[in-house]
Design a protein around this motif. Structure first.
Motif, mmCIF file in Angstrom:
data_model
loop_
_atom_site.group_PDB
_atom_site.id
_atom_site.type_symbol
_atom_site.label_atom_id
_atom_site.label_comp_id
_atom_site.label_asym_id
_atom_site.label_seq_id
_atom_site.Cartn_x
_atom_site.Cartn_y
_atom_site.Cartn_z
ATOM 1 N N GLU A 152 24.761 94.465 -22.836
ATOM 2 C CA GLU A 152 24.021 95.655 -22.427
ATOM 3 C C GLU A 152 22.733 95.752 -23.234
ATOM 4 O OE1 GLU A 152 26.442 99.096 -22.832
ATOM 5 O OE2 GLU A 152 28.051 98.322 -21.545
ATOM 6 N N ALA A 153 21.598 95.903 -22.542
ATOM 7 C CA ALA A 153 20.313 96.025 -23.220
ATOM 8 C C ALA A 153 20.279 97.324 -24.025
ATOM 9 C CB ALA A 153 19.177 95.990 -22.208
ATOM 10 N N ASN A 154 19.523 97.297 -25.127
ATOM 11 C CA ASN A 154 19.474 98.469 -26.008
ATOM 12 C C ASN A 154 18.307 99.408 -25.715
ATOM 13 O OD1 ASN A 154 17.186 97.252 -27.151
ATOM 14 N ND2 ASN A 154 18.345 96.336 -28.831
ATOM 15 N N GLY A 155 17.584 99.128 -24.648
ATOM 16 C CA GLY A 155 16.471 100.000 -24.262
ATOM 17 C C GLY A 155 15.130 99.569 -24.818
ATOM 18 N N LYS A 156 15.121 98.569 -25.714
ATOM 19 C CA LYS A 156 13.863 98.067 -26.260
ATOM 20 C C LYS A 156 13.499 96.751 -25.569
ATOM 21 C CE LYS A 156 14.791 100.108 -30.817
ATOM 22 N NZ LYS A 156 14.929 99.830 -32.286
ATOM 23 N N LYS A 157 12.330 96.235 -25.889
ATOM 24 C CA LYS A 157 11.869 94.964 -25.346
ATOM 25 C C LYS A 157 11.483 94.038 -26.496
ATOM 26 C CE LYS A 157 11.707 96.523 -20.999
ATOM 27 N NZ LYS A 157 12.529 95.979 -19.880
ATOM 28 N N ILE A 158 11.640 92.737 -26.273
ATOM 29 C CA ILE A 158 11.107 91.809 -27.256
ATOM 30 C C ILE A 158 9.587 91.781 -27.097
ATOM 31 C CG2 ILE A 158 13.206 90.433 -27.357
ATOM 32 C CD1 ILE A 158 11.756 88.298 -25.731
ATOM 33 N N GLY A 159 8.893 91.500 -28.190
ATOM 34 C CA GLY A 159 7.445 91.676 -28.204
ATOM 35 C C GLY A 159 6.645 90.455 -27.833
ATOM 36 N N GLY A 160 7.077 89.700 -26.849
ATOM 37 C CA GLY A 160 6.394 88.462 -26.519
ATOM 38 C C GLY A 160 6.896 87.337 -27.393
ATOM 39 N N GLY A 161 6.026 86.418 -27.746
ATOM 40 C CA GLY A 161 6.475 85.294 -28.554
ATOM 41 C C GLY A 161 5.320 84.513 -29.137
ATOM 42 N N VAL A 162 5.658 83.404 -29.749
ATOM 43 C CA VAL A 162 4.678 82.470 -30.290
ATOM 44 C C VAL A 162 5.060 81.073 -29.802
ATOM 45 C CG1 VAL A 162 3.676 81.453 -32.366
ATOM 46 C CG2 VAL A 162 4.250 83.888 -32.333
ATOM 47 N N PHE A 163 4.055 80.345 -29.323
ATOM 48 C CA PHE A 163 4.290 78.967 -28.875
ATOM 49 C C PHE A 163 3.688 78.015 -29.889
ATOM 50 C CE2 PHE A 163 3.105 75.116 -26.477
ATOM 51 C CZ PHE A 163 4.369 74.750 -26.036
ATOM 52 N N PHE A 164 4.507 77.055 -30.331
ATOM 53 C CA PHE A 164 4.095 76.056 -31.307
ATOM 54 C C PHE A 164 3.988 74.709 -30.573
ATOM 55 C CE2 PHE A 164 6.560 79.356 -33.357
ATOM 56 C CZ PHE A 164 5.776 79.710 -34.452
ATOM 57 N N PRO A 165 2.775 74.230 -30.320
ATOM 58 C CA PRO A 165 2.637 73.004 -29.517
ATOM 59 C C PRO A 165 3.115 71.745 -30.222
ATOM 60 C CG PRO A 165 0.499 73.702 -30.362
ATOM 61 C CD PRO A 165 1.466 74.791 -30.701
ATOM 62 N N ASP A 166 3.084 71.730 -31.558
ATOM 63 C CA ASP A 166 3.478 70.534 -32.296
ATOM 64 C C ASP A 166 4.974 70.552 -32.566
ATOM 65 O OD1 ASP A 166 0.835 69.902 -32.230
ATOM 66 O OD2 ASP A 166 0.450 70.224 -34.358
ATOM 67 N N GLY A 167 5.735 70.308 -31.533
ATOM 68 C CA GLY A 167 7.184 70.310 -31.643
ATOM 69 C C GLY A 167 7.813 69.766 -30.382
ATOM 70 N N GLY A 168 9.129 69.636 -30.404
ATOM 71 C CA GLY A 168 9.852 69.118 -29.254
ATOM 72 C C GLY A 168 11.230 68.639 -29.673
ATOM 73 N N TYR A 169 11.656 67.505 -29.143
ATOM 74 C CA TYR A 169 13.005 67.030 -29.449
ATOM 75 C C TYR A 169 13.131 65.548 -29.147
ATOM 76 C CZ TYR A 169 13.863 67.168 -24.395
ATOM 77 O OH TYR A 169 13.787 66.960 -23.031
ATOM 78 N N VAL A 170 14.155 64.959 -29.709
ATOM 79 C CA VAL A 170 14.559 63.589 -29.415
ATOM 80 C C VAL A 170 15.906 63.670 -28.710
ATOM 81 C CG1 VAL A 170 15.284 61.391 -30.432
ATOM 82 C CG2 VAL A 170 13.316 62.625 -31.380
ATOM 83 N N SER A 171 16.019 63.070 -27.551
ATOM 84 C CA SER A 171 17.246 63.228 -26.760
ATOM 85 C C SER A 171 18.357 62.291 -27.199
ATOM 86 C CB SER A 171 16.949 63.017 -25.270
ATOM 87 O OG SER A 171 16.469 61.707 -25.038
ATOM 88 N N ASP A 172 18.053 61.290 -28.034
ATOM 89 C CA ASP A 172 19.074 60.334 -28.475
ATOM 90 C C ASP A 172 18.956 60.123 -29.982
ATOM 91 O OD1 ASP A 172 20.868 58.265 -28.877
ATOM 92 O OD2 ASP A 172 20.271 57.152 -27.090
ATOM 93 N N PRO A 173 19.522 61.038 -30.780
ATOM 94 C CA PRO A 173 19.389 60.911 -32.243
ATOM 95 C C PRO A 173 20.077 59.682 -32.810
ATOM 96 C CG PRO A 173 20.911 62.686 -31.657
ATOM 97 C CD PRO A 173 20.243 62.264 -30.404
ATOM 98 N N GLN A 174 21.133 59.215 -32.146
ATOM 99 C CA GLN A 174 21.805 58.012 -32.639
ATOM 100 C C GLN A 174 20.900 56.793 -32.477
ATOM 101 O OE1 GLN A 174 23.398 55.045 -31.260
ATOM 102 N NE2 GLN A 174 24.269 54.553 -33.255
ATOM 103 N N LEU A 175 20.179 56.726 -31.375
ATOM 104 C CA LEU A 175 19.249 55.618 -31.176
ATOM 105 C C LEU A 175 18.105 55.685 -32.189
ATOM 106 C CD1 LEU A 175 18.223 53.150 -29.666
ATOM 107 C CD2 LEU A 175 17.155 54.688 -27.990
ATOM 108 N N ALA A 176 17.647 56.884 -32.513
ATOM 109 C CA ALA A 176 16.598 57.018 -33.526
ATOM 110 C C ALA A 176 17.055 56.413 -34.848
ATOM 111 C CB ALA A 176 16.233 58.489 -33.712
ATOM 112 N N THR A 177 18.328 56.618 -35.188
ATOM 113 C CA THR A 177 18.867 56.061 -36.415
ATOM 114 C C THR A 177 18.976 54.545 -36.325
ATOM 115 O OG1 THR A 177 20.165 58.094 -36.605
ATOM 116 C CG2 THR A 177 20.716 56.312 -38.110
ATOM 117 N N HIS A 178 19.372 54.055 -35.160
ATOM 118 C CA HIS A 178 19.440 52.605 -34.948
ATOM 119 C C HIS A 178 18.053 51.989 -35.084
ATOM 120 C CE1 HIS A 178 20.156 48.792 -32.698
ATOM 121 N NE2 HIS A 178 21.353 48.893 -33.262
ATOM 122 N N ASN A 179 17.028 52.691 -34.589
ATOM 123 C CA ASN A 179 15.652 52.220 -34.762
ATOM 124 C C ASN A 179 15.318 52.048 -36.241
ATOM 125 O OD1 ASN A 179 14.121 54.204 -32.054
ATOM 126 N ND2 ASN A 179 15.319 52.322 -31.977
#
Length: 434
Positions: A152-179
């Motif tokens: 149940e919402a509490n009646g408030k809103k989140i205040g937008g956000g911040v986008f950090f372009p220098d980021g992301g993810y690696v989908s295969d961490p085990q392969l990264a270690t093998h590399n």
């Protein structure tokens, strides 16, 4: 005669393999010993492998932001081929909600201003434009699904956000270690799997090698603990904990794996998202799925476990995390059958790692790294190698901490911030976000 190396590294996860590469590039003959069948086979393989620049201190943020550049130039960093190919870094950026719980990210933005890392403030409309399947309702404080008022919402809103372009993810961490393993092997490193260390031998007050459970002895003047969730047990073998003000424990965590909502391709259109209002984070996963992790609200019990004896099955926590994200994504499909990961974090009280020497000469630690240090592995490679080389050359790191200069930015990092005897960071979230 015993086999002899310049350094033995206990553990072949992302951190252990990275340290092998760093030392090998300084001309050291290294051996990684791991009880599992392959590099990155343990807690590393269960990592969400998120790359992000925001932390609670200038030093950790500077290192994390610099790591983005290593992942963006991964093949250049490795300088070695892998028969399985190199990982792909998905540089999709990170979207973080502005909430009362994170002070609307004002401290975070101040740190990123200091280190010169880019970000974009988003108002509520811009936040929804970037992630149209979200809503702006506030649901804090965190509850569990069986609690009155969950969802149940509490009646408030989140205040937008911040986008950090220098980021992301690696989908295969085990392969990264093998590399990293292949890159280290190209420099002369060795890896020994399905092997357990029974003891760490000392002579005249310093380490001289290890004894394996089968009785074999391997000699080395340097032993590095990069054992992940087993780090405390390895420290106990050598008595390293005697002077430590910061110690590590193994914490059980679950990650949920669910499909993307109908009509929205999260794999193609989504990014890494963190939301301290619902206390969940998520990232895209292959096959148009979403991985969901917990930001450890107070209402959830923390499960400190023995890394050799813990429940590897999903519990109701899987459903809790999925339903928390469903507050933000109200069209989120939640399967009846749980899929995802059950793994362990190796954490310190403030979730910052220990990269340090110990009270036992020749014994070093790269521990407390699980959950939020995957991204920093390529820098840890160089950082730990410099620290170890300096100490072995007689430098007193406790008295005058080693200073490491980041390659891209040139910023000097006092490695005392990762000391086993540092003060606990009062600004840490006390969660995986550190």
């Amino acid at each position: 005669m015993n086999k002899r190396y310049d350094a033995i590294i206990i553990g072949a996860g992302i951190i252990g393999a990275a340290i092998a590469l760093g030392l090998a590039r300084k001309g050291k003959k290294t051996l990684n010993i791991d009880s599992l069948p392959a590099a990155g086979y343990g807690s590393t393989s269960g990592s969400c492998a998120i790359i992000r620049p925001y932390y609670s201190t200038i030093e950790t943020s500077a290192i994390a932001h610099e790591s983005h550049l290593y992942w963006s130039n991964w093949s250049e960093f490795l300088q070695a081929e892998d028969e399985r190919g190199h990982i792909k870094y998905h540089a999709v950026g990170c979207l973080v909600a502005k909430t009362d719980n994170n002070q609307h990210l004002r401290p975070t933005m101040a740190i990123l201003d200091t280190i010169g890392a880019p970000y974009q403030e988003l108002d509520q409309a811009q936040y929804l434009a970037r992630m149209p399947i979200f809503n702006l309702e506030s649901y804090t404080p965190a509850k569990r699904p069986d609690d009155e008022g969950f969802g149940e919402a509490n009646g408030k809103k989140i205040g937008g956000g911040v986008f950090f372009p220098d980021g992301g993810y690696v989908s295969d961490p085990q392969l990264a270690t093998h590399n990293l393993q292949r890159a280290a092997e190209a420099q002369g490193s060795s890896f020994q799997f399905n092997t357990k260390v029974a003891s760490i031998r000392q002579q005249d007050g310093r380490v001289v090698g290890v004894t394996l459970v089968n009785g074999d002895q391997i000699d080395a003047p340097v032993v590095v603990n990069a054992a992940g969730p087993h780090s405390a047990k390895i420290n106990a073998m050598v008595g390293a904990e005697k002077d430590m003000k910061i110690t590590t424990r193994a914490l059980r965590h679950e990650v949920a794996h669910v499909p993307s909502p109908s009509g929205f391709n999260f794999e193609q259109q989504g990014c890494v998202c963190s939301d301290s209002d619902i206390h969940a984070y998520c990232r895209p996963e292959t096959g148009n799925h979403i991985l969901i992790g917990s930001e450890d609200p107070d209402c959830d019990d923390q499960q400190w476990v023995d890394p050799d004896d813990y429940n590897k099955d999903f519990t109701d926590q899987w459903r809790v995390q999925a339903l928390r994200l469903a507050q933000r994504i109200q069209t989120l499909p939640i399967p009846n059958q749980a899929k995802g990961v059950v793994e362990l974090y190796d954490v310190t009280p403030d979730w910052a790692p220990i990269y340090d020497k110990s009270c036992v000469p020749g014994y070093y630690m790269a521990i407390g790294t699980s959950g939020n240090q995957f991204k920093n592995a390529p820098i840890v490679s160089e950082m730990m190698a410099q620290l170890i080389m300096a100490c072995e050359d007689g430098h007193d790191h406790d008295l005058e901490p080693v200073v490491f200069n980041l390659k891209y930015s040139g910023r000097a990092i006092n490695l005392g911030v990762f000391s086993r005897n540092r003060k606990i960071n009062p600004n840490s979230t006390g969660t995986v976000l550190g």
